[in-house]
Design an enzyme around this catalytic site. Structure first.
Site, mmCIF file in Angstrom:
data_model
loop_
_atom_site.group_PDB
_atom_site.id
_atom_site.type_symbol
_atom_site.label_atom_id
_atom_site.label_comp_id
_atom_site.label_asym_id
_atom_site.label_seq_id
_atom_site.Cartn_x
_atom_site.Cartn_y
_atom_site.Cartn_z
ATOM 1 N N ALA A 88 0.820 -1.213 0.000
ATOM 2 C CA ALA A 88 0.000 0.000 0.000
ATOM 3 C C ALA A 88 0.856 1.266 0.000
ATOM 4 C CB ALA A 88 -0.941 0.004 1.187
ATOM 5 N N THR A 89 2.040 1.203 0.598
ATOM 6 C CA THR A 89 2.889 2.398 0.583
ATOM 7 C C THR A 89 3.145 2.823 -0.860
ATOM 8 O OG1 THR A 89 3.914 1.787 2.674
ATOM 9 C CG2 THR A 89 5.131 3.336 1.293
ATOM 10 N N ASN A 168 -5.381 3.307 11.139
ATOM 11 C CA ASN A 168 -4.609 2.163 11.601
ATOM 12 C C ASN A 168 -4.328 2.183 13.094
ATOM 13 O OD1 ASN A 168 -3.106 4.350 10.168
ATOM 14 N ND2 ASN A 168 -1.393 3.464 11.308
ATOM 15 N N GLN A 198 -6.856 -0.621 5.992
ATOM 16 C CA GLN A 198 -7.399 -1.256 7.201
ATOM 17 C C GLN A 198 -8.870 -1.637 7.049
ATOM 18 O OE1 GLN A 198 -5.633 -2.205 9.818
ATOM 19 N NE2 GLN A 198 -3.725 -1.150 9.394
ATOM 20 N N SER A 218 -3.666 -3.442 0.633
ATOM 21 C CA SER A 218 -2.465 -4.235 0.898
ATOM 22 C C SER A 218 -2.868 -5.644 1.331
ATOM 23 C CB SER A 218 -1.681 -3.555 2.017
ATOM 24 O OG SER A 218 -0.485 -4.231 2.247
ATOM 25 N N ALA A 219 -2.122 -6.650 0.865
ATOM 26 C CA ALA A 219 -2.498 -8.045 1.170
ATOM 27 C C ALA A 219 -2.217 -8.439 2.618
ATOM 28 C CB ALA A 219 -1.756 -8.992 0.230
ATOM 29 N N HIS A 220 -1.120 -7.906 3.181
ATOM 30 C CA HIS A 220 -0.692 -8.463 4.477
ATOM 31 C C HIS A 220 -1.549 -8.018 5.656
ATOM 32 C CE1 HIS A 220 1.761 -5.174 6.479
ATOM 33 N NE2 HIS A 220 1.716 -4.687 5.259
ATOM 34 N N THR A 258 7.997 -6.979 -13.627
ATOM 35 C CA THR A 258 7.436 -8.339 -13.679
ATOM 36 C C THR A 258 6.548 -8.581 -12.467
ATOM 37 O OG1 THR A 258 9.373 -9.114 -14.875
ATOM 38 C CG2 THR A 258 8.079 -10.790 -13.717
ATOM 39 N N CYS A 344 8.389 5.245 22.958
ATOM 40 C CA CYS A 344 9.435 4.222 23.032
ATOM 41 C C CYS A 344 9.275 3.156 21.957
ATOM 42 C CB CYS A 344 9.502 3.581 24.411
ATOM 43 S SG CYS A 344 8.127 2.497 24.771
HETATM 44 C C1 LIG Z 1 -3.625 2.684 6.963
HETATM 45 C C2 LIG Z 1 -2.377 2.145 6.342
HETATM 46 N N1 LIG Z 1 -1.952 2.668 5.183
HETATM 47 C C3 LIG Z 1 -0.849 2.228 4.572
HETATM 48 C C4 LIG Z 1 -0.082 1.226 5.105
HETATM 49 C C5 LIG Z 1 1.153 0.741 4.385
HETATM 50 O O1 LIG Z 1 0.912 -0.536 3.832
HETATM 51 P P1 LIG Z 1 2.097 -1.477 3.335
HETATM 52 O O2 LIG Z 1 2.657 -2.120 4.552
HETATM 53 O O3 LIG Z 1 1.416 -2.467 2.428
HETATM 54 O O4 LIG Z 1 3.074 -0.643 2.582
HETATM 55 C C6 LIG Z 1 -0.480 0.656 6.332
HETATM 56 C C7 LIG Z 1 0.340 -0.388 6.979
HETATM 57 O O5 LIG Z 1 1.090 -0.125 7.879
HETATM 58 C C8 LIG Z 1 -1.659 1.128 6.955
HETATM 59 O O6 LIG Z 1 -2.074 0.635 8.113
#
Ligand SMILES: Cc1ncc(COP(=O)(O)O)c(C=O)c1O
Length: 420
Positions: A88-89, A168, A198, A218-220, A258, A344
């Site tokens: 997603a980034t 998040n 999210q 994002s998949a993870h 790719t 921290c």
């Molecule tokens: C709201 C949100 N946007 C973007 C991201 C970034 O996603 P990715 O880890 O797939 O780059 C995250 C993950 O930390 C997220 O929680």
């Protein structure tokens, strides 16, 4: 007075294994059904999806097309509108920079919100350095922005608005449908992007209802593999963006490179499972979250939920514990993986900027804990976490002179502290 014990071990009940993972907003374990779907694409169907001349390529391409449809279906889109990315980034960078660049002749103003993920905020900051103007909207104390706020910030130079679906840290759900409607009523040419990382597969999200043009996912975060994400790009009417990565012209020229076929297959399977199980899972997670909330707040006073409890992801609870030290609390919870708004846990010394934007003071921000309940958490785990959190907070408060003064009814704000 008897001295409180310095360490209280809360033994986990049978069936609860430590450590417990309750940080499902940071990432999620890959669902075994997803792993199973991915495996043949490493060694058996390993073709390059762009190879047009043989069956290895065709097999990979068919799997990628199937995954496009699976992912797009979750948000009411079409498979042809999916652009695969590394996560997603990257999708957020592509959306905001790509749209801003494509529309730069029309204007240079971008609108976003102070509580967005760093992927959005840092992208906007870079664009500011390049001469764009960015408005960062302040949410209300509950974490929400209003359609009126967004429209009031729009100018004739506005080209991109980026607002996340679910936060998040505090899990709050923005009123995207109302916001999308208001943006398009003011100016249909403005590109509306949403970071739906999210929300995807957790709560209903529909691209038509929200009137979005671009959506990052994002998949993870949905029990898929790390390293793959997507940008949904509206085709009707067609939305155009400049690419960030040039090369072989993959993904309709928007993202060359790719394709990571096994990861994409995994994302597709994770999306299919999320679509099929979202409703039931949301009910189960909400019940677990409410159990956690009630368990903690019925046993501890001076706890504060951060962000709207009503407009919130089912599995999220973000709560601050007054009169404890954030770092000590995290140490006490070391067998439970959670996140904290405390400095921290991050590279910077500032406590959570999200909580600050809500007006939460530094003290309470430092003692905030984010619980992210997910697919594989159980009721027994939640009950154990309730016991551990409450006994730890009670123990830490018993050691705190400020807590004792508070118990004695002394208004701590009225005290004149003399420096030594
Ligand atoms: C709201 C949100 N946007 C973007 C991201 C970034 O996603 P990715 O880890 O797939 O780059 C995250 C993950 O930390 C997220 O929680």
């Amino acid at each position: 007075m008897t001295r409180p014990a310095t360490k209280i071990e809360v033994a986990p009940p049978p069936g609860v294994k430590l450590p417990i993972f309750m940080d499902n907003h940071s990432t999620t374990p890959v669902d075994p059904r997803v792993v199973e779907a991915m495996l043949p694409y490493f060694t058996q169907h390993f073709g390059n999806a762009a190879s047009r001349n043989h069956v290895f390529g065709w097999t990979a391409e068919a799997a990628v097309e199937n995954a496009r449809a699976q992912v797009a279906a979750v948000i009411g889109g079409d498979g042809k509108e999916i652009v695969w990315t590394s996560g997603a980034t990257e999708a957020i960078n592509l959306a905001i920079k790509g749209a801003a660049s494509f529309l730069k002749k029309q204007g240079n103003h971008i609108i976003t919100v102070e509580t967005e993920h760093k992927a959005t905020l840092d992208t906007c900051k870079r664009l500011q350095r390049e001469g764009y103007e960015v408005t960062y909207l302040s949410p209300a104390k509950d974490g929400l922005v209003t359609p009126e706020q967004v429209v009031a910030a729009m100018t004739d130079k506005t080209t991109v608005v980026s607002i996340m679906a679910a936060n998040n840290e505090i899990g709050v759900l923005q009123p995207l449908e109302e916001i999308g409607k208001a943006i398009k009523a003011r100016n249909p040419k403005v590109i509306f992007h949403s970071d739906a990382v999210q929300a995807f597969g957790k709560v209903p999200f529909d691209v038509e209802r929200a009137k979005v043009d671009l959506v990052s996912i994002s998949a993870h975060k949905v029990y898929g593999p790390k390293g793959v994400g997507a940008l949904w790009v509206r085709r009707k009417p067609r939305v155009r963006i400049d690419p960030l990565i040039d090369g072989g012209g993959h993904e309709r020229g928007m993202r060359s490179g790719t394709l990571a076929v096994p990861l994409i297959v995994g994302f597709g399977k994770a999306a299919e499972l999320a679509a099929a199980e979202m409703d039931g899972e949301a009910v189960r997670l909400r019940a677990l979250r409410d159990r956690l909330y009630r368990g903690i707040t019925s046993r501890l006073t001076e706890t504060y939920v951060n962000g709207s409890l009503e407009h919130r992801l089912p599995g999220n609870l973000n709560i601050s514990f007054a009169f404890v030290e954030g770092e000590s609390l995290l140490m006490a919870l070391k067998d439970v993986a959670v996140s904290s708004g405390s400095a921290c846990t991050s590279a910077s010394l500032e406590p959570s900027y999200v909580l600050r934007a809500l007006g939460v003071g530094d003290e309470l921000a430092h003692t905030s804990i984010r619980f992210g309940i997910g697919r594989f958490n159980t009721e027994a785990e939640v009950d154990y976490v309730i016991d551990l959190v409450t006994s730890s907070v009670e123990r830490l408060r018993a050691l705190s002179p400020l807590w004792e003064m508070h118990q004695d009814g002394i208004d701590l704000n009225s005290i004149q502290w003399t420096p030594h």
